[in-house]
Scaffold this active site. Sequence first.
Site, PDB file in Angstrom:
ATOM      1  N   GLU A   1      -0.806 -40.991  27.905  1.00  0.00           N
ATOM      2  CA  GLU A   1      -0.368 -39.633  27.612  1.00  0.00           C
ATOM      3  C   GLU A   1       0.875 -39.686  26.717  1.00  0.00           C
ATOM      4  O   GLU A   1       1.895 -40.252  27.107  1.00  0.00           O
ATOM      5  CB  GLU A   1      -0.034 -38.925  28.924  1.00  0.00           C
ATOM      6  CG  GLU A   1       0.218 -37.449  28.751  1.00  0.00           C
ATOM      7  CD  GLU A   1       0.584 -36.767  30.074  1.00  0.00           C
ATOM      8  OE1 GLU A   1       1.356 -37.349  30.851  1.00  0.00           O
ATOM      9  OE2 GLU A   1       0.086 -35.657  30.303  1.00  0.00           O
TER      10      GLU A   1
ATOM     11  N   LYS B   1      12.732 -28.018  43.422  1.00  0.00           N
ATOM     12  CA  LYS B   1      13.626 -28.803  42.564  1.00  0.00           C
ATOM     13  C   LYS B   1      13.097 -28.760  41.133  1.00  0.00           C
ATOM     14  O   LYS B   1      12.092 -29.384  40.809  1.00  0.00           O
ATOM     15  CB  LYS B   1      13.724 -30.259  43.017  1.00  0.00           C
ATOM     16  CG  LYS B   1      14.882 -30.965  42.284  1.00  0.00           C
ATOM     17  CD  LYS B   1      14.754 -32.460  42.238  1.00  0.00           C
ATOM     18  CE  LYS B   1      13.879 -32.955  41.144  1.00  0.00           C
ATOM     19  NZ  LYS B   1      14.305 -32.641  39.762  1.00  0.00           N
TER      20      LYS B   1
ATOM     21  N   CYS C   1       0.142 -30.845  29.978  1.00  0.00           N
ATOM     22  CA  CYS C   1      -0.727 -31.814  30.651  1.00  0.00           C
ATOM     23  C   CYS C   1      -2.172 -31.655  30.204  1.00  0.00           C
ATOM     24  O   CYS C   1      -2.919 -32.617  30.161  1.00  0.00           O
ATOM     25  CB  CYS C   1      -0.623 -31.611  32.156  1.00  0.00           C
ATOM     26  SG  CYS C   1      -0.875 -29.887  32.618  1.00  0.00           S
TER      27      CYS C   1
ATOM     28  N   GLU D   1      -0.233 -32.557  40.719  1.00  0.00           N
ATOM     29  CA  GLU D   1      -0.733 -32.115  39.412  1.00  0.00           C
ATOM     30  C   GLU D   1      -0.113 -33.066  38.398  1.00  0.00           C
ATOM     31  O   GLU D   1       1.053 -32.934  38.051  1.00  0.00           O
ATOM     32  CB  GLU D   1      -0.279 -30.684  39.113  1.00  0.00           C
ATOM     33  CG  GLU D   1      -0.692 -29.652  40.148  1.00  0.00           C
ATOM     34  CD  GLU D   1      -2.157 -29.284  40.071  1.00  0.00           C
ATOM     35  OE1 GLU D   1      -2.845 -29.722  39.125  1.00  0.00           O
ATOM     36  OE2 GLU D   1      -2.632 -28.583  40.974  1.00  0.00           O
TER      37      GLU D   1
HETATM   38  P1  NAD Z   1       8.335 -36.723  35.708  1.00  0.00           P
HETATM   39  O1  NAD Z   1       7.305 -37.216  36.648  1.00  0.00           O
HETATM   40  O2  NAD Z   1       9.273 -37.677  35.121  1.00  0.00           O
HETATM   41  O3  NAD Z   1       9.243 -35.601  36.406  1.00  0.00           O
HETATM   42  C1  NAD Z   1       8.705 -34.477  37.034  1.00  0.00           C
HETATM   43  C2  NAD Z   1       9.639 -34.034  38.142  1.00  0.00           C
HETATM   44  O4  NAD Z   1       9.724 -35.080  39.097  1.00  0.00           O
HETATM   45  C3  NAD Z   1      11.067 -33.773  37.699  1.00  0.00           C
HETATM   46  O5  NAD Z   1      11.582 -32.697  38.436  1.00  0.00           O
HETATM   47  C4  NAD Z   1      11.803 -35.052  38.087  1.00  0.00           C
HETATM   48  O6  NAD Z   1      13.157 -34.852  38.340  1.00  0.00           O
HETATM   49  C5  NAD Z   1      11.069 -35.410  39.360  1.00  0.00           C
HETATM   50  N1  NAD Z   1      11.128 -36.841  39.718  1.00  0.00           N
HETATM   51  C6  NAD Z   1      11.281 -37.919  38.902  1.00  0.00           C
HETATM   52  N2  NAD Z   1      11.296 -39.060  39.627  1.00  0.00           N
HETATM   53  C7  NAD Z   1      11.136 -38.694  40.922  1.00  0.00           C
HETATM   54  C8  NAD Z   1      11.041 -39.414  42.148  1.00  0.00           C
HETATM   55  N3  NAD Z   1      11.121 -40.735  42.192  1.00  0.00           N
HETATM   56  N4  NAD Z   1      10.854 -38.713  43.292  1.00  0.00           N
HETATM   57  C9  NAD Z   1      10.750 -37.377  43.284  1.00  0.00           C
HETATM   58  N5  NAD Z   1      10.851 -36.642  42.151  1.00  0.00           N
HETATM   59  C10 NAD Z   1      11.025 -37.287  40.987  1.00  0.00           C
HETATM   60  O7  NAD Z   1       7.518 -35.933  34.611  1.00  0.00           O
HETATM   61  P2  NAD Z   1       8.094 -35.232  33.314  1.00  0.00           P
HETATM   62  O8  NAD Z   1       8.209 -36.246  32.250  1.00  0.00           O
HETATM   63  O9  NAD Z   1       9.274 -34.411  33.669  1.00  0.00           O
HETATM   64  O10 NAD Z   1       6.911 -34.198  33.001  1.00  0.00           O
HETATM   65  C11 NAD Z   1       5.863 -34.482  32.207  1.00  0.00           C
HETATM   66  C12 NAD Z   1       4.656 -34.867  33.032  1.00  0.00           C
HETATM   67  O11 NAD Z   1       4.218 -33.775  33.830  1.00  0.00           O
HETATM   68  C13 NAD Z   1       3.468 -35.233  32.173  1.00  0.00           C
HETATM   69  O12 NAD Z   1       2.848 -36.378  32.664  1.00  0.00           O
HETATM   70  C14 NAD Z   1       2.553 -34.034  32.341  1.00  0.00           C
HETATM   71  O13 NAD Z   1       1.188 -34.291  32.101  1.00  0.00           O
HETATM   72  C15 NAD Z   1       2.803 -33.650  33.734  1.00  0.00           C
HETATM   73  N6  NAD Z   1       2.356 -32.271  33.971  1.00  0.00           N
HETATM   74  C16 NAD Z   1       1.241 -32.061  34.735  1.00  0.00           C
HETATM   75  C17 NAD Z   1       0.773 -30.764  34.927  1.00  0.00           C
HETATM   76  C18 NAD Z   1      -0.456 -30.490  35.746  1.00  0.00           C
HETATM   77  O14 NAD Z   1      -0.607 -29.360  36.195  1.00  0.00           O
HETATM   78  N7  NAD Z   1      -1.319 -31.440  35.966  1.00  0.00           N
HETATM   79  C19 NAD Z   1       1.440 -29.695  34.339  1.00  0.00           C
HETATM   80  C20 NAD Z   1       2.557 -29.962  33.556  1.00  0.00           C
HETATM   81  C21 NAD Z   1       3.006 -31.258  33.386  1.00  0.00           C
END
Ligand code: NAD
Length: 489
Positions: A383, A174, A283, A249
């Site tokens: 963050e 997804k 991240c 992650e």
């Molecule tokens: P997010 O957690 O809002 O969303 C990430 C994904 O999760 C999206 O596909 C979203 O649709 C889905 N999602 C949201 N709520 C959900 C739920 N309740 N159940 C299941 N899925 C759900 O994060 P974001 O704002 O899209 O992305 C940024 C974040 O990602 C930052 O915190 C960043 O640090 C992190 N990130 C981490 C890594 C790593 O490898 N550690 C890499 C890239 C980004």
Amino acid sequence: MKLQTRLFIGGEFVEARRGGTIETLNPHDNSKLAAVAEATEPDVDDAVSAASKAFPAWRDTAAADRGRLIAKLADAIEAHRDELAEVESLDTGHPIRDTRNLDLPRTVAVFRYFGGMADKLQGSVIPVEQGLLNYVVREPLGVVGQIVPWNFPVMFTSWKMGPALAAGNCVVLKPAELTPLSSLKIAELVREVGFPAGVVNIIPGYGNVAGQYLAAHPQVHKIAFTGSTMTGRKIVEASAGNLKRVQLELGGKGANIVFDDADLNAAINGSAFAIFHNQGQACIAGSRLLLHEKIADQFLDGFLKLAASIKLGNPLDPATEMGPLTSTQHRDRVLGYCKIAQEQGGEIILGGKAPADSALAPGCYVMPTVVRARPTDRVCQEEVFGPFVAVSTFRDDAEVIEIANGTSYGLGGGLWTSNLQRAHLIARHMITGMVWINCYKRFNPGSPFGGVRGSGYGRDMGFEAMTEYTTPKSVWVNVDAKIPPFYAR
Ligand code: NAD
């Protein structure tokens, strides 16, 4: 360019069952790019059922043949890299020079690495009692749900799908609702190179609907998640129903430490890349700049000049070095942190606002922003995920280790020094999954990527990623053992 807008389920592109769509915008000017089919619960069920059906045959396909198909996908992505880079830049706002020269080659490299890894995942034979043979095989988990964010969507298809498929799992991926387009292009290539129907399913949808349902799904055996720490917690809760395996992650608050013996030019350049590449939406961004007090002024002088010279503009312009943030909502959140910094006594020494250029006004742009703050301030703890770096100073090694480890995160961090002993010592003391010495944000398909503490657990990439998608099975064979009867009759 023709954009793919339908869900990819069971080897076919299909409309969403409930007929809903998600509008995806170009963050450069907020114009509409496409309306993409929105997966909801029945579509997730379809995708999981297609993956479940495909699993036995995919699991039993010779590992070398699985690897060959993954390598074919890598070749197809390479052949379509210009088109994919353009889609990625349009949907995310990444400058085209980065999507072309970094994101796409990295995506290809990761698929190639795991294509090659497919038949290298060996089991073992354990030296047990005489007469018994005990061997351990690593078996795939089954159907794996993969949920990814919007900051590097095309790259994440390879980080997630590469090891899962190589190990013999079927996937339901997804993508983020904001940036579904490049993954759907990858789906076209999955089909083109001949993956069996159902092995790969790609279903854009909202997190709290499709994501949540996928994370809770009883026929899904693992969820691999990249995203925020807050959502990570929800995923863990949703996974409890069938005790599926979870890999997380999550966010980070990378400390980037510059010692007084560092090569300042290299440190200035590397530190700017650490925070401003991809508009800081990474991240592993070096979002806390910790400067030794002796060189702080000299460092900042050069760093501010460099940051102020970064060329903002339309991501499709090859001269652009920094594009817009990926959404208006996210831009507003990042700008909100400028206010938060000031409320806590922080000082904005560069940026802190949208650029003055009226051509960029409709887009989601934020100027490179540098803020002086104390290590306990919110901007040093939370963050921000934008082109926003918080600067603090330190006096000695002991103090900087304490500051560096003083957040709830533990993803990556860097340090700049010419003292070899100090470099290794500080690296050992940093509580993170990754450390960069005299460089920042380097990664490679062979090197495990991930964090500790609030940054999650499990690893993308490297041999570790393959093992994350398998489970060991221990098989006992009586070859010639004289086992006395347990019951005397
Ligand atoms: P997010 O957690 O809002 O969303 C990430 C994904 O999760 C999206 O596909 C979203 O649709 C889905 N999602 C949201 N709520 C959900 C739920 N309740 N159940 C299941 N899925 C759900 O994060 P974001 O704002 O899209 O992305 C940024 C974040 O990602 C930052 O915190 C960043 O640090 C992190 N990130 C981490 C890594 C790593 O490898 N550690 C890499 C890239 C980004």
